[in-house]
Every structure is written in structure tokens, then in C-alpha cells.
Design a protein around this motif. Structure first.
Motif: not given
Length: 605
Positions: A54-83
Motif C-alpha cells: 500500500i502507499t502510505i505517503l504521497a510522493k511526487p515524480t516527474s517525466i518529460q513528454w513531447e518537450g513538456v514536463r509532467i509532474n505526477i503525484i502518487d497518493t495513498p488509497g487507504h482512508a486512514d491516510f486521507g489527510g
């Protein structure tokens, strides 16, 4: 600069495949060499995240696509980490809503989607795990659309693009019968559908701190999004809280951006960037980090209050200090204070004589993760049963209520309804979800759900799925029955013997096996009746040279019941404790001596 930038968060229910999808995106965007060794679920970097899947902490990552930087943030799916999820959405301009092709929208999907729609974000909907044999994509799309409507989505939000995907196999398509090649359709849709950050470069620098963690080399690191202006290394900044009060002044000693799953140092950051800064010692989540001339703090979501608490004290059992090195109350206090500082969903209070600490959180899983982390760091402690936190409003007692969604085979539905009714739950919906399954929704008090997960799996023969999410505070529902069986308590200190356990098996279910060290007052099993029973598990067989057919039968032991940390926390009663050490988990009575137990029970009654 900002035209070539997109910020997007991925939200979904637990186990619907967010982290696996991000892995595939990173591999296909050319971030890694062809021969580079890459872990599965790269974003789940913590040991506990890897083990539990399971994911416990939200974490950002980034990729380059067609010359554009895309920042993607992975978030937890469990209700206890909804905050964590609520705050992260402030960093994004768009959101990918991931839904399982068989399960459809679940409680946590509804919870996070509601937050995203309120912030005006336009979602991209992905129906994931499309290759599941029990998948039903068309029905799931209808359910998602109904969910959008029930959450008051506006016309622009209802006009969402739909993709069908298998994150594990790394492909997505716009239509079900399109060729299944790669994830390029998703990356193209992100560029078309998600707006570039709407920011102004001309104003002074300001960013909202959204995530906080500590790094052994850099100290406290705050992650957030630059809302306006730009900043360079060593710029002077100040931190303001939500009320506009200055928390501290300092310098930006380090500026970092995210590339893949690494943080990369940069010289300068601009509006719209998701960045990580070091150099401030007091600023926390929801604070505004800005140029000294700024006076207005940025708006942020207030954190939902904790609904459950446990009391943590020093380990005072006869086996204390044998396994862990961190055993004093000062060490435990410092560690808990550090946790409360970096994890805003956790609250810390201490008793008047500073030997007991009350920790508040969103649920058993979140508190369990904290205790598991501490035991791996070498701490020894004792933990009380979790209690819910009541509120008092206009003289009326209120308690936290959760929305519980249960998927079970039809044959078990009556058992589950009866079981939930005993826990003072109200059924709000019951419908057939196809393939012999029924989906039942309840509103239940959190008190009644403590420890219900393991009982639920027994009732449904391990086939049921139970999901819970915080709903609201409601009127107190009255007394709820707790554990019905008493405990088997050891009378002596020593090593348990197979012969003694064999003779005690008809008294109840055992928690220990042959050669397990035990002490007086330790709980060694569950009694088959409702009273506690003191037993001697050290009693060996008397050796004589006379054989007797009755006592010389082979000793056959039933395997002891194994429980996880969260199961044990939920199992204990108010007069019992859980002893946690780096290698062992033991259940025990709060008073180890039988005379003290009698005295305490007389005082209580």
C-alpha cells in the motif's frame, strides 16, 4: 516556462493500481536506460509500503513528454491516510481518477473525488485492470458518471475523457477494441486536457507547504507548489501560518525538483513548479513560505481532526529491555514528538507526570503503521486498546461515524447484516453487483468497527471485502458489546511446555506454542467462556517408571493463533495492554499480579 508544465495527481481506492500505473508511465517515458534494473512499485519506497503493498505517503515524480514536463503525484488509497490526499490536490491542476474494472467506484474513490471536484479540477477517468475476467467496464462507467452527478460535478467536469487500461501490462486505449500497445494515449490526453498552471511570475515568491519529511543530510524538507513568483538558492524567506502570523525567518539553503523517483538540486524555481526546499526548522504543513514582503497567507485545507487515539507507555514487563535499546520514556516522547511534527494527521498529548502519551490518528491502520515503524527502529513500548474520540456539542455526546461498503457472496449477506446491526450500524443501501455478489452500505459508529476486520473475514470465509471511510460525527449510539470471550492468563514466568499446552487446549484457543517464553499476567490464549482463567503453561509431565495408557498418548498441538499488530491492538480489552518489542508482540493484563487485578476490578465496579 509554465506553458511546458503540467501538474496532475492520481487518485483511487486502495489496490486499484495507481503505483503500478506510474511505474509503467516512467518506464515508457524514457527515464531509464534499457539495461537499467528497476524495482516494482518504485514510488513505494518505504519498507512497510513494499511489504503491505500500500502507499502510505504521497510522493511526487516527474517525466518529460513531447518537450513538456509532467509532474505526477502518487497518493495513498487507504482512508486512514486521507489527510495526505486532501492536501496534495492543492498542488495539482488536473486529476486522474483510476477505477477497477470489476469493483467500480468504492468509498475512498467517492471521498477523494468529492475533494477534487470541490477544487474545480477536471478529472480524466481510467478504467484499470480491464483484462480481469470479471471486469464489467460499461457498467463501471455508468457508476462513475452517477457518482460525478451525486457529487454535484459541473458540466465541464462531467465531460470527462475515458481510457481503458492495464497498468501492470503498460497499455491504455481510448476504445475497448483499439490495439493495446502502450500508454502514449494517456500522456497525450494529459497534455490536451490538463491546463498549464495558471500563475503569475510578476509577484513576489510564495509557495504552500503540502508535504513534510526529514532527510538525514538536509534536515527538514518541505514539498509544495510555487503559487507565484520565482526563487533562487539562498534567498531570504519567511514562513506564515494560516492566520498570517510569522512562524520563522530563514534562507532557502537547498532547492530541489523531482525527476523520476529522485530529488535533483536546481538553482532557481518558478511559479507552477512542484519543489522541495530545505533550510527552515519550524515551518510545517499548510504554512506559506514566501518573500519577506508578503503579508497574506495562501489558502489551505484545514486537516480533519483525528477520530481515534491510543495511549503509549514504557514497557514495564519482566522481559523489558531484552530486545530493544530504546526503552526510556524520554526516548519514546522525542520520537512521538518528531512524528507529530512531520505527520500532521497525528496528534500528541502527554499525561501530567509525562510517563504516558496519547496519540490521535485517523484509524487503526495509521496508528498501527506508526507503532510498527517504531518497533523496527528498536523501541520497546506498551500500547492500550484504541478508543474513539467523542465530541460534546450543546450538551449532546457525538461520536465518529464511518461509511462502510461491504462486498460479499449472497449466501453470507444475512450474517453480515445481523453482525453489523449488533454494532449499531444502519444499512443505507443493498444491491446485487452481479456474479452472485451483493454490495451493502452501512453507516456505523467507529467504536463498533474496532477489531471487526478479522471477525468479518471469518464470517465470509475470507471471500468478503470491507472498506471504510470517515463520514461525519453523529449522535452517540449507546453501548456496543465488546469481545465476548475471556482470556487465558499465565500464572508463572518461564518457558511454555507442549505437555501443558496440550492439556489446556480444550479450555480455549492458544496464542503461544511450545518453548515460548511467558511471564505472570501474560495472555497466552482465549478462553472458551466469557470469564478470565489463570492457567499454568509451564507444568511438565511427572516422570515415573510406571507407564499409563491415558497419560502416555502422543502430544499433538493445534497450531497457535497468529495475529498481526493491528489485530492485537483491536483484540485487547480496556484492562489489557499490548507489549511491543523489536522481535515480539505479547498480549498482557495491565496489572500482572492477580491480587492487583482483583483490587482494580473491585475499584472499577
Amino acid at each position: 516556462m509554465t506553458r511546458d508544465l503540467r501538474n496532475i495527481a492520481i487518485i483511487a481506492h486502495v489496490d486499484h493500481g495507481k503505483t503500478t500505473l506510474i511505474d509503467s508511465i516512467m518506464k515508457q517515458s524514457g527515464m531509464f536506460r534499457d539495461n537499467q534494473q528497476v524495482d516494482e512499485r518504485m514510488m513505494d519506497s518505504g519498507d512497510l509500503e513494499k511489504e503491505r503493498g500500500i502507499t502510505i505517503l504521497a510522493k511526487p515524480t516527474s517525466i518529460q513528454w513531447e518537450g513538456v514536463r509532467i509532474n505526477i503525484i502518487d497518493t495513498p488509497g487507504h482512508a486512514d491516510f486521507g489527510g495526505e490526499v486532501e492536501r496534495v490536490l492543492h498542488m495539482a491542476d488536473g486529476v486522474i481518477l483510476l477505477t477497477d474494472a470489476a469493483e467500480g467506484p468504492m468509498p475512498q474513490t467517492k471521498f477523494v473525488l468529492g475533494k477534487a471536484l470541490k477544487q474545480g479540477l477536471r478529472p480524466i477517468v481510467i478504467i484499470n485492470k480491464i483484462d480481469r475476467p470479471d471486469g464489467r467496464p460499461e457498467e463501471v462507467i455508468d457508476e462513475v458518471f452517477d457518482l460525478f452527478v451525486s457529487l454535484d460535478a459541473n458540466d465541464a467536469q462531467l465531460d470527462f475523457p475515458i481510457l481503458y487500461a492495464s497498468g501492470r501490462d503498460g497499455w491504455c486505449t481510448r476504445e475497448l477494441d483499439d490495439p493495446r500497445e502502450n500508454l502514449h494515449p494517456l500522456l497525450d490526453i494529459i497534455l490536451d486536457h490538463v491546463p498549464a498552471p495558471n500563475v503569475s511570475e510578476g509577484k513576489p515568491f510564495a509557495m504552500l507547504a503540502t508535504l513534510l519529511d526529514s532527510d538525514p543530510f538536509l534536515g527538514r524538507c518541505l514539498t509544495g507548489r510555487v503559487v507565484h513568483g520565482s526563487a533562487k538558492i539562498n534567498d531570504t524567506v519567511k514562513a506564515m501560518d494560516l492566520g498570517g502570523k510569522t512562524v520563522e525567518n530563514g534562507r532557502l539553503s537547498k532547492l530541489m525538483m523531482f525527476e523520476g523517483n529522485k530529488r535533483v538540486p536546481v538553482e532557481e524555481v518558478h511559479a507552477g513548479d512542484i519543489i522541495c526546499i530545505a533550510g527552515l526548522t519550524k515551518a510545517s504543513v499548510a504554512d506559506t513560505i514566501c518573500a519577506p514582503t508578503e503579508t497574506e497567507p495562501l489558502k489551505s485545507t484545514p486537516i480533519d481532526p483525528p477520530t481515534m487515539s491510543i495511549t503509549i507507555t514504557v514497557n514495564d514487563s519482566p522481559f523489558a529491555g531484552k530486545e530493544g535499546k530504546k526503552v526510556t520514556s524520554t526516548m519514546i516522547r522525542d520520537r512521538l514528538l518528531a512524528e507529530a511534527e512531520t505527520n500532521v494527521a497525528i496528534t500528541f498529548k502527554e499525561s501530567d507526570n509525562k510517563d504516558a502519551f496519547e496519540i490521535g490518528g485517523r484509524g487503526e491502520l495509521q496508528l498501527g503503521v506508526l507503532i510498527e515503524t517504531m518497533r523496527r527502529e528498536g523501541f520497546e513500548l506498551t500500547v492500550s486498546r484504541p478508543r474513539v474520540l467523542f465530541k460534546d456539542e450543546n450538551g449532546q455526546k457525538l461520536e465518529p461515524i464511518e461509511e462502510v461498503t461491504i462486498d460479499v457472496d449472497e449466501e453470507y449477506s444475512s450474517t453480515i447484516v445481523d453482525s453489523m446491526n449488533r454494532r449499531k450500524a444502519e444499512m443505507t443501501d443493498m444491491r446485487s453487483s452481479g456474479a452472485g455478489k451483493t454490495r451493502i452500505t452501512f453507516l456505523a459508529p467507529s467504536r463498533g468497527l474496532i477489531g471487526y476486520q478479522s471477525r468479518f473475514l471469518t464470517q465470509t470465509r475470507g471471500t468478503g471485502v470491507l472498506n471504510r471511510v470517515y463520514h461525519s460525527y453523529g449522535a452517540y449510539k449507546g453501548d456496543i458489546e465488546g469481545r465476548r470471550n475471556g482470556a487465558l492468563i499465565s500464572t508463572d514466568t518461564g518457558t511454555a511446555v507442549a505437555y501443558a499446552i496440550f492439556n489446556l487446549q480444550d479450555r480455549g484457543e492458544m496464542f503461544i506454542g511450545h518453548q515460548t517464553p511467558v511471564y505472570q499476567g501474560m495472555i497466552v490464549g482465549e478462553h472458551s467462556r466469557d470469564n478470565d482463567l489463570e492457567v499454568n503453561v509451564l507444568k511438565g509431565k511427572k516422570l515415573t517408571n510406571v507407564r499409563a495408557s491415558g497419560s502416555d498418548d502422543a502430544v499433538t498441538l493445534t497450531p497457535p493463533r497468529k495475529m498481526s499488530l493491528e489485530d492485537m491492538m483491536a483484540y485487547i480489552n480496556d484492562d489489557e495492554l499490548l507489549e511491543v518489542t523489536p522481535q515480539s508482540l505479547r498480549l498482557r493484563k495491565a496489572h500482572l499480579c492477580p491480587h492487583e487485578r482483583k483490587k482494580a476490578s473491585r475499584a472499577a465496579s
